[in-house]
Design an enzyme around this catalytic site. Structure first.
Site, PDB file in Angstrom:
ATOM      1  N   LEU A 100       0.844  -1.188   0.000  1.00  0.00           N
ATOM      2  CA  LEU A 100       0.000   0.000   0.000  1.00  0.00           C
ATOM      3  C   LEU A 100       0.882   1.240   0.000  1.00  0.00           C
ATOM      4  O   LEU A 100       1.994   1.221   0.535  1.00  0.00           O
ATOM      5  CB  LEU A 100      -0.910   0.029   1.237  1.00  0.00           C
ATOM      6  CG  LEU A 100      -1.973  -1.065   1.356  1.00  0.00           C
ATOM      7  CD1 LEU A 100      -2.718  -0.920   2.679  1.00  0.00           C
ATOM      8  CD2 LEU A 100      -2.954  -1.022   0.189  1.00  0.00           C
ATOM      9  N   ASP A 101       0.378   2.343  -0.578  1.00  0.00           N
ATOM     10  CA  ASP A 101       1.103   3.606  -0.568  1.00  0.00           C
ATOM     11  C   ASP A 101       1.197   4.150   0.857  1.00  0.00           C
ATOM     12  O   ASP A 101       0.412   3.769   1.741  1.00  0.00           O
ATOM     13  CB  ASP A 101       0.398   4.635  -1.452  1.00  0.00           C
ATOM     14  CG  ASP A 101       0.369   4.225  -2.912  1.00  0.00           C
ATOM     15  OD1 ASP A 101       1.240   3.438  -3.319  1.00  0.00           O
ATOM     16  OD2 ASP A 101      -0.535   4.690  -3.638  1.00  0.00           O
ATOM     17  N   ALA A 102       2.114   5.083   1.069  1.00  0.00           N
ATOM     18  CA  ALA A 102       2.308   5.662   2.400  1.00  0.00           C
ATOM     19  C   ALA A 102       1.038   6.316   2.931  1.00  0.00           C
ATOM     20  O   ALA A 102       0.765   6.275   4.133  1.00  0.00           O
ATOM     21  CB  ALA A 102       3.448   6.676   2.363  1.00  0.00           C
TER      22      ALA A 102
END
Length: 244
Positions: A100-102
């Protein structure tokens, strides 16, 4: 499994220490000296160090409720790795099955079983991942059916040669726009692949912008009552969902 990884799963050695041990010629596979850290070994191989046979520990499987401003990486960068939240020995020997993205929150699966994680992330396995998405622009009632159909048929993303796989879009709610960070539509999106920034790019392709993203489910595994930042071991039944 790589030979150096097998050694790490069978001893207290780090990956670097295992590689040094290999270079020294102290490791044998089926009686033959083995120095290649990337050599693939299997359960039926006999692997020894100084004549002592090694037995690998069992694989480990965890679920984590990822918080914002953390990264799905095996090293800390601008933000800390999610592996900092997993309070187990050699946590950084684990890997993330579906990143997942930050700025994205929600369900993350973590393991050291490469075959198992392949079954989670491979598009060929068509494992469903469901996201709750908050959108900057309102979705008009009259345009909703056509939008749902576009997602079902697949979207052309910038820089991609082929359409996305069929996806399921369901509108959850509308909201009044309060400020720049607020949203006007809330939807659920289920996809079976994981292209780079895919969910954000899919909505960009239809003229909308994602302002919040949260993964709720992977296959039959959900967050349940797991609070942000919390983690637990997966049950045998959950592990079995991706064991084939």
């Amino acid at each position: 499994m790589r030979l150096d990884k097998f050694i790490c799963k069978s001893t207290e050695l780090t990956r670097n220490e295992a590689k040094k041990m290999l270079k020294s010629g102290e490791v044998r596979v089926n009686g033959e000296v083995a120095k290649n850290a990337a050599m693939q070994v299997h359960e039926n191989n006999t692997i020894t160090i100084d004549g002592q046979e090694l037995t690998a520990r069992g694989s480990r499987y965890f679920i984590l409720h990822k918080v914002v401003d953390s990264i799905c990486s095996n090293v800390d960068e601008v933000y800390p790795s999610v592996l900092n939240f997993i309070e187990v020995d050699k946590a950084f020997d684990l890997h993330i099955a579906g990143r997942l993205d930050a700025d994205t929150t929600g369900l993350v699966l973590i393991t050291d079983d490469g075959r198992w994680s392949h079954n989670v992330i491979s598009p060929k396995k068509q494992c469903e991942k469901t996201y709750r998405v908050w959108l900057r622009n309102e979705i008009d009632d009259e345009k909703l059916p056509a939008l749902v159909e576009r997602f079902e048929q697949g979207l052309q993303l910038q820089g991609e040669d082929s359409l996305t796989r069929p996806a399921i879009l369901t509108r959850v709610a509308e909201a009044d726009l309060v400020d720049e960070e607020s949203y006007r539509s809330e939807v659920l999106l289920t996809i079976t692949e994981g292209k780079y920034h895919q969910v954000k790019r899919m909505f960009a392709a239809v003229g909308n912008r994602v302002v919040g993203l949260h993964r709720e489910q992977i296959g039959g595994i959900t967050l349940g009552d797991l609070a942000p930042g919390e983690w637990r071991e997966l049950s045998e039944a959950e592990i079995a969902l991706f064991a084939s």
